[in-house]
Design a protein around this motif. Sequence first.
Motif, PDB file in Angstrom:
ATOM      1  N   HIS A   1     -87.890 -39.508  24.266  1.00 28.08           N
ATOM      2  CA  HIS A   1     -88.598 -40.297  23.247  1.00 28.08           C
ATOM      3  C   HIS A   1     -87.867 -41.581  22.883  1.00 28.08           C
ATOM      4  O   HIS A   1     -88.327 -42.330  22.004  1.00 28.08           O
ATOM      5  CB  HIS A   1     -88.804 -39.444  21.996  1.00 28.08           C
ATOM      6  CG  HIS A   1     -89.728 -38.286  22.200  1.00 28.08           C
ATOM      7  ND1 HIS A   1     -91.096 -38.414  22.336  1.00 28.08           N
ATOM      8  CD2 HIS A   1     -89.476 -36.946  22.316  1.00 28.08           C
ATOM      9  CE1 HIS A   1     -91.646 -37.241  22.507  1.00 28.08           C
ATOM     10  NE2 HIS A   1     -90.689 -36.317  22.508  1.00 28.08           N
ATOM     11  N   GLY A   2     -86.730 -41.840  23.534  1.00 27.07           N
ATOM     12  CA  GLY A   2     -86.019 -43.090  23.297  1.00 27.07           C
ATOM     13  C   GLY A   2     -85.389 -43.195  21.925  1.00 27.07           C
ATOM     14  O   GLY A   2     -85.349 -44.288  21.339  1.00 27.07           O
ATOM     15  N   VAL A   3     -84.902 -42.057  21.396  1.00 25.45           N
ATOM     16  CA  VAL A   3     -84.268 -42.068  20.079  1.00 25.45           C
ATOM     17  C   VAL A   3     -82.940 -41.324  20.163  1.00 25.45           C
ATOM     18  O   VAL A   3     -82.623 -40.686  21.174  1.00 25.45           O
ATOM     19  CB  VAL A   3     -85.163 -41.402  19.012  1.00 25.45           C
ATOM     20  CG1 VAL A   3     -86.480 -42.160  18.861  1.00 25.45           C
ATOM     21  CG2 VAL A   3     -85.417 -39.928  19.354  1.00 25.45           C
ATOM     22  N   GLN A   4     -82.177 -41.422  19.078  1.00 29.02           N
ATOM     23  CA  GLN A   4     -80.963 -40.630  18.969  1.00 29.02           C
ATOM     24  C   GLN A   4     -81.322 -39.206  18.539  1.00 29.02           C
ATOM     25  O   GLN A   4     -82.380 -38.965  17.940  1.00 29.02           O
ATOM     26  CB  GLN A   4     -80.017 -41.254  17.935  1.00 29.02           C
ATOM     27  CG  GLN A   4     -79.552 -42.652  18.286  1.00 29.02           C
ATOM     28  CD  GLN A   4     -78.733 -42.687  19.558  1.00 29.02           C
ATOM     29  OE1 GLN A   4     -77.871 -41.826  19.782  1.00 29.02           O
ATOM     30  NE2 GLN A   4     -79.001 -43.680  20.402  1.00 29.02           N
ATOM     31  N   VAL A   5     -80.429 -38.243  18.839  1.00 28.99           N
ATOM     32  CA  VAL A   5     -80.697 -36.848  18.487  1.00 28.99           C
ATOM     33  C   VAL A   5     -80.947 -36.714  16.989  1.00 28.99           C
ATOM     34  O   VAL A   5     -81.839 -35.981  16.551  1.00 28.99           O
ATOM     35  CB  VAL A   5     -79.514 -35.943  18.923  1.00 28.99           C
ATOM     36  CG1 VAL A   5     -79.687 -34.531  18.354  1.00 28.99           C
ATOM     37  CG2 VAL A   5     -79.418 -35.889  20.451  1.00 28.99           C
ATOM     38  N   GLU A   6     -80.180 -37.460  16.175  1.00 29.49           N
ATOM     39  CA  GLU A   6     -80.331 -37.358  14.727  1.00 29.49           C
ATOM     40  C   GLU A   6     -81.676 -37.892  14.232  1.00 29.49           C
ATOM     41  O   GLU A   6     -82.053 -37.667  13.083  1.00 29.49           O
ATOM     42  CB  GLU A   6     -79.185 -38.107  14.030  1.00 29.49           C
ATOM     43  CG  GLU A   6     -77.806 -37.523  14.287  1.00 29.49           C
ATOM     44  CD  GLU A   6     -77.740 -36.043  13.936  1.00 29.49           C
ATOM     45  OE1 GLU A   6     -78.384 -35.646  12.944  1.00 29.49           O
ATOM     46  OE2 GLU A   6     -77.071 -35.282  14.654  1.00 29.49           O
TER      47      GLU A   6
END
Length: 560
Positions: free
Chosen positions: A314-319
Amino acid sequence: MLAGLSIRDIVLIDRLSLSFSPGLTVLTGETGAGKSILLDALALALGERADGNLIRHGASQAAVSAEFHLPDNHAAFAILAEQDLPSEDQLVIRRTLGSDGRSRGFVNDQPVSIALLRRLAETLVEIHGQFETHGLFDQQTHRLLLDAYGGLAQQADETRQAWHLWSEAKAALSQLMTDSEAAIAEEAYLRDALVELDQLSPKFEEEASLVEVRLRLQHREKLLDALSTAQRELAGDRGAELSLSLARRALDRVADRAGGAFDQIIASLDSAAIEIGEGLAALDTAAAEFENESQDLASVDDRLFELRRVARRHGVQVEELAKLRESLAEKFAAIENHEERTTTAVRRAGEHRAKYVAIATSLTAARRTTAERLDTAVSRELKPLKLDRARFSTEVAELDEREWGDTGANRIAFTVATNPGQPPGPLAKIASGGELARFMLALKVVLARASAIPVLVFDEVDSGIGGATADAVGERLSRLAKTRQVLVVTHSPQVAARADHHWQVRKVMKEGAMTTEVITLDETGRREEVARMLSGAEVTAEARAAASRLIDRPNAGAEA
């Protein structure tokens, strides 16, 4: 009002300072004396296009300043406030023009753009002549004049507000449709992503917690060994706990013979024993937790891998996964209630359109009624101005819905037909120069109370007419001067005779150069000047008598 005009090195003018008064001021003089130069200088100060040819021969720079005395609520002060310029009791506009054609503008000695001078000028002065009619060529001005004449400012403002509300509702509907269409196109993706995220159920700061657990599990044996060693050192046969106990007992046995010298030492040993006891308890707890660790390294690694895989997808950081889940859920919900939201937005846009149509229709009707009154009033002024064959009409044309706007659903245009049978057309295309000036004068007389501009300037509005027509022009100028300051350049004795203040413009030889000067005429000089205008070069007794008759008649009589 215009209180003063100072001119330096403009064409034939060397140094000239003029003070103005309310009412009708006329400037007369022989052709070529420089009457129109005064108006050119005023126009220069007010932001008209600069021409290097205006600079007096031999001079390096020309300068003009105009001083205005205005009421506190005048529109010019709002413009100054908008530009963070100081407002004073008087407004002084100054412009300089160099020989290179470059000019600079100043307001109350503060440098400003020439565009700002023009904005201020629109609120201060209207200059009209055979070839300068300014606002009459601008249809937006026609609308403003008609609304002012009919007292339609409130209806026009309500129309403007209704238009903006409708525009906002249309924009909201359009955005909703765009967003919904994009969301519908993503429906499959959203559904799959939500299922995956729900199954994964990411927690806030979970990655950092798993990294910490993973590090602990990787070094579990070493950590347990260190805990065991620490326990032995503190609690074993030779540990710190036993040593402290032995040391305290040794001191206790002789403390009563130390006279209190050992009290502080014993207290410190007691405190250390407590600290060691707490440390041992913490070591026991940590050791038990490590012994009973419920997670294993493989499961932690699997969880970290899955979280990071989904985050990359999804192109995001895990947090950010938990927040992403909320965002995707909102988009998905928007798809599910799309029909309801669209229905609401369509209804709201329709309601605002209906309100706009009702208000704009009412404004159109009021404008038509006002246009009929204006046409009748202007027509009454045309016949005495030798325009009796002309027909003035205010066109209120309905617009296609695509052309509606915040000014209403119609277009306003002043049209004229100068000959019977001729279709009406725009002023600029139908009327000649002299006719335009007289049409303008008729309009100004009718619209005098509707305009907030304090100064009207007319340059030879009486050109090409004489006798009764010139007298009618003079009477109307005098009438305008009851509510506005009016300056007129004229060759007509009938107009000059109506003046409250009479200036003669003439050329004189000064230090070997021809110069324009302006003389304020007293009563005798005024009669002599009107007589000259009547008779020409040789002023006769008959001309003087005729001049006296013109000047002495009542100026405040009925319309001509």
